[in-house]
Scaffold this active site. Structure first.
Site, short mmCIF file in Angstrom:
data_model
loop_
_atom_site.label_atom_id
_atom_site.label_comp_id
_atom_site.label_asym_id
_atom_site.label_seq_id
_atom_site.Cartn_x
_atom_site.Cartn_y
_atom_site.Cartn_z
N ASP A 138 0.83 -1.21 0.00
CA ASP A 138 0.00 0.00 0.00
C ASP A 138 0.86 1.26 0.00
O ASP A 138 0.48 2.29 -0.57
CB ASP A 138 -0.92 0.00 1.22
N CYS A 139 2.03 1.19 0.68
CA CYS A 139 2.93 2.36 0.71
C CYS A 139 3.68 2.52 -0.61
O CYS A 139 4.00 3.64 -1.01
CB CYS A 139 3.95 2.22 1.84
N TYR A 140 3.98 1.37 -1.23
CA TYR A 140 4.83 1.38 -2.42
C TYR A 140 4.14 0.59 -3.53
O TYR A 140 4.41 -0.59 -3.74
CB TYR A 140 6.19 0.75 -2.08
#
Length: 394
Positions: A138-140
Site C-alpha cells: 500500500d505504501c509502495y
C-alpha cells in the site's frame, strides 16, 4: 612531544613539514631518528591495490508512484536492496548478470565486468542503466522501474568498504600440475611464478604496526577524496605473530573505510577483473601519520629487508595451506625468489608507482592546508582472534 592540535595549527598556516614515508626513511638514514623526529610533523603513506571487500551505498530518491526495491541491477550487476526502499549496496566483486553489450556481440567484455567497474564509471561521471523490481505494498504500489543514473542524479553515493588495507599479506605460488586462477591472479604450475600484493615499506599499516596512530575516526585519503576509518575491518587479526620490530609475519590488522564517492577521482578507483576468479576494485588509500614522538619515526624507518611475508602454495585446496617459509619484501621486489632450489620470477599485484603517488598527493594536500589530521575517537581493537568455520559435531 607534539600533539595533533599543534600539528594541525602548523598545517592551517601551511608551515607543517611533511615527508612521504620513503622520504622519511631516507632522512633517517642521513641524520638518524632523533633529528628526523625534531624536523618532521607528518609522514604520508599510500597503497594502490585490489580491495575486493569494497562497495558503494547509493540512495536513488523515490519514484512517483513510490517503489520498494527488492531486486535491482545497475548496468547488469546485481545490487543488494534488502534495507531501505530505494537504498542499494553495490559490491565491488559482484559480477555482471546481463548487459546491453551482449546485444552488441561483445560477450567477452560483458562477462568480465563487475561492481568495481560500475563504481568506477559512476565516479567518472558516466551514466549507467538501472532496472528495479519492487515489492508492491500500500505504501509502495509501483512494481518495476527502469532509468539511467549518474553520480549527479542520485542522492547519496559513498564507498563503504568492510575490509581494506590488509596489514601485510601472503605471497602466492602454485606447486601443482595445472594453472590456478586466484585472487592474486594466475599462478603457473610447478612454481612457475609468484605474486605478492602488499607494497611493503610504504604500506600504511606496516608503518604503524600496533595502530597507535590510527583509530576509529582517523581521516584518510580514499580514492582521491577524504575518507575516514569507521571500524576494524572484517578478518581483522591483530594477534598475528610478529617480528621484534612489531610488524606481522602474515595477514593481520584490517580497517573498514568510508568516503564520499561523489568527490572521488576515477584515477584512484578502478574496476578490475581476475581471469577465472572475478571482479574487484583497485583502490588508492593513504594514511597520514602524525610525528608525535621519536617512536613514530622509528616505526616508519622500517625497510623492506625488515618485513616478511609467507610463501603459500595454492595447489593445496585447504583453508590452511602449506608454506615455503618467509621471504623479505626486499627479496620480493628484486623480482626473483629461490624456492626449493628453483629460481622463481615474482611480480607485485599492487602498483608500487601509484602507491607512491598516493603518498605524494596526500603530502601535497597537507602542505596546502586542505587536509587536516583528526583525533581518533576510539582505538582499533588489539585482541581479536580469528574464528574459522570448521565443521563441528552436532
Amino acid at each position: 612531544m607534539r600533539t595533533i592540535a599543534e600539528i594541525n595549527d602548523k598545517i592551517s598556516r601551511q608551515q607543517a613539514i611533511v615527508l612521504t614515508v620513503e622520504e622519511l626513511k631516507a632522512r633517517v638514514a642521513e641524520v638518524g631518528v632523533t633529528q628526523t623526529a625534531k624536523e618532521v610533523d607528518v609522514v604520508t603513506t599510500g597503497t594502490f591495490e585490489p580491495m575486493e571487500s569494497s562497495g558503494a551505498i547509493l540512495n536513488l530518491g523515490q519514484t512517483d508512484p513510490p517503489i520498494k526495491i527488492r531486486q535491482c541491477w545497475i548496468d547488469g550487476v546485481s545490487a543488494y536492496a534488502g534495507f531501505g526502499a530505494v537504498d542499494l549496496y553495490l559490491g565491488a566483486s559482484q559480477m555482471v548478470e546481463y548487459s546491453s553489450m551482449e546485444a552488441d556481440g561483445d560477450e567477452s567484455r560483458s562477462s568480465t565486468r563487475g561492481g568495481g567497474h560500475v563504481i568506477e564509471d559512476l565516479i567518472a561521471g558516466k551514466s549507467v542503466p538501472l532496472r528495479a523490481i519492487g515489492q508492491v505494498t500500500d505504501c509502495y504500489p509501483r512494481a518495476s522501474f527502469e532509468t539511467t543514473i549518474s553520480r549527479d542524479r542520485i542522492n547519496q553515493f559513498y564507498l563503504f568498504n568492510p575490509r581494506n588495507l590488509y596489514q601485510n599479506f601472503i605471497v602466492g605460488v602454485n606447486g601443482g600440475d595445472r594453472p590456478l586462477f586466484t585472487y592474486l591472479g594466475p599462478l603457473q604450475p610447478q612454481l612457475g611464478n609468484a605474486v605478492y600484493s602488499n607494497p611493503g615499506e610504504i604500506s600504511p599499516l606496516l608503518n604503524d604496526p600496533d595502530l597507535q596512530l590510527i583509530g576509529i575516526g582517523t581521516r584518510v585519503f580514499l580514492g582521491g577524496a577524504i575518507g575516514y576509518v569507521t571500524w576494524e575491518g572484517t578478518q581483522h587479526f591483530p594477534l598475528q605473530k610478529r617480528l621484534p620490530n612489531r610488524t606481522p609475519i602474515g595477514p593481520a590488522a584490517t580497517l573498514a573505510l568510508i568516503g564520499d564517492a561523489k568527490q572521488m577521482d576515477a584515477r584512484w578507483v578502478r574496476g578490475c577483473y581476475f581471469k577465472g576468479y572475478g571482479s574487484s576494485l583497485m583502490l588508492g588509500v593513504g594514511i597520514p601519520l602524525p610525528v608525535l614522538n621519536e617512536e613514530v619515526v622509528a616505526h616508519c624507518a622500517v625497510q623492506d629487508k625488515d618485513l616478511v611475508a609467507p610463501v603459500v602454495d595454492f595447489s593445496i585446496p585447504r583453508r590452511v595451506r602449506p608454506t615455503f617459509g618467509l621471504v623479505s619484501y626486499a627479496q620480493l621486489k628484486s623480482g626473483r625468489l629461490t624456492i626449493d632450489g628453483k629460481s622463481v620470477r615474482v611480480a607485485p599485484l599492487a602498483s608500487l608507482y601509484l602507491s607512491r603517488q598516493v603518498a605524494l598527493e596526500l603530502k601535497q594536500w597537507i602542505e596546502r592546508g586542505t587536509f587536516m589530521l583528526s583525533e581518533a575517537v576510539a582505538p582499533i581493537p588489539h585482541d581479536r582472534v580469528f574464528i574459522p568455520q570448521d565443521l563441528r559435531g552436532s
